[in-house]
Enzyme design. Structure first.
Site, short mmCIF file in Angstrom:
data_model
loop_
_atom_site.label_atom_id
_atom_site.label_comp_id
_atom_site.label_asym_id
_atom_site.label_seq_id
_atom_site.Cartn_x
_atom_site.Cartn_y
_atom_site.Cartn_z
CE LYS A 28 1.37 -35.23 -4.17
NZ LYS A 28 2.58 -36.04 -4.48
CE1 TYR A 68 2.66 -35.21 -10.00
CE2 TYR A 68 0.79 -36.65 -9.61
CZ TYR A 68 1.68 -35.69 -9.16
OH TYR A 68 1.59 -35.22 -7.86
NE ARG A 104 9.34 -27.60 -6.22
CZ ARG A 104 9.16 -28.81 -6.75
NH1 ARG A 104 7.94 -29.33 -6.89
NH2 ARG A 104 10.18 -29.54 -7.11
CB THR A 110 10.43 -35.67 -4.40
OG1 THR A 110 10.56 -34.59 -5.33
CG2 THR A 110 9.31 -36.61 -4.84
CG ASN A 131 5.17 -36.40 -1.91
OD1 ASN A 131 4.00 -36.33 -2.31
ND2 ASN A 131 6.19 -36.27 -2.71
CG HIS A 134 1.69 -30.76 -7.26
ND1 HIS A 134 2.75 -31.19 -8.02
CD2 HIS A 134 1.26 -29.59 -7.84
CE1 HIS A 134 2.93 -30.34 -9.03
NE2 HIS A 134 2.04 -29.37 -8.94
CD GLU A 145 1.85 -27.69 -11.98
OE1 GLU A 145 1.80 -27.16 -10.85
OE2 GLU A 145 2.71 -28.52 -12.30
#
Ligand code: IDP
Ligand code: MG
Length: 177
Positions: A28, A68, A104, A110, A131, A134, A145
């Site tokens: 991000k 999103y 993950r 999150t 955070n 993604h 994605e």
């Protein structure tokens, strides 16, 4: 049967190996601004996840609303949108056995304040919104994605000299082709 498997395994060990599962990471804008994108990529490299594609890009309103879609009606969406458009992101396609679930777990929950130490969010962020990364949450969404962020020709299948040191024989048969 044993002979057949051995031949199959040898073929896989000596030829280009395609790892079947891929997942999508976005580094991000907050991570890029903070100068930690290298640390994040290093985590994945050290874990022996292989990079199949990487690109820097600005996210349009359209791609963000699609990505999103489950959050566009939430009150915090304007903040999330602004933070995701504060600079470019890096899209990274990683591959490995059970890559989606493994990544993950590496990323953590999150809210970074609740993410366990040792996870990327747990180690690099104090925020639920900013955070740092993604990561796709299911194999099905990963495929969607990856297609959203990478065009044809932007993903690479290449020979790796070390894959056979990263996975055992049974895993090679199960997860690679
Ligand atoms: P995930 O990134 O862990 O999969 P999602 O629920 O899919 O979590 O949310 C996507 C992103 O939206 C989060 O990574 C975070 O940046 C932001 N977000 C989620 N929930 C909140 C919230 O309650 N407040 C502010 N931002 C949030
Ligand atoms: Mg999510």
């Amino acid at each position: 049967m044993i002979i057949c498997c051995t031949e199959q395994l040898l073929k896989k060990l000596t030829n280009l190996i395609t790892i079947m599962e891929k997942t999508l990471i976005l580094i991000k804008p907050n991570a890029i601004q903070r100068g930690i994108m290298g640390d994040i990529v290093t985590r994945f490299e050290r874990k022996a996840l292989r990079s199949a594609g990487m690109k820097m890009m600005f996210l349009t309103d359209e791609i963000l609303a699609e990505h999103y879609a489950h959050l566009v009606e939430r009150p915090f969406y304007p903040y999330l949108k602004a933070s995701m458009q504060a600079g470019p992101v890096i899209a990274l396609c990683l591959e490995g056995a059970e890559a989606v679930e493994t990544v993950r777990q590496m990323v953590g929950v999150t809210n970074s304040r609740k993410a366990l130490p040792g996870t990327i969010r747990g180690d690099f962020s104090m925020s639920g919104e900013q955070n740092v990364v993604h990561a796709s949450d299911s194999v099905e969404n990963a495929q969607i994605e990856i297609n959203r962020f990478f065009k044809e020709g932007e993903l690479f299948d290449y020979e790796s000299a070390v894959t056979r040191f990263e996975y055992g024989g049974e895993e090679t048969l199960k997860y690679m082709k």
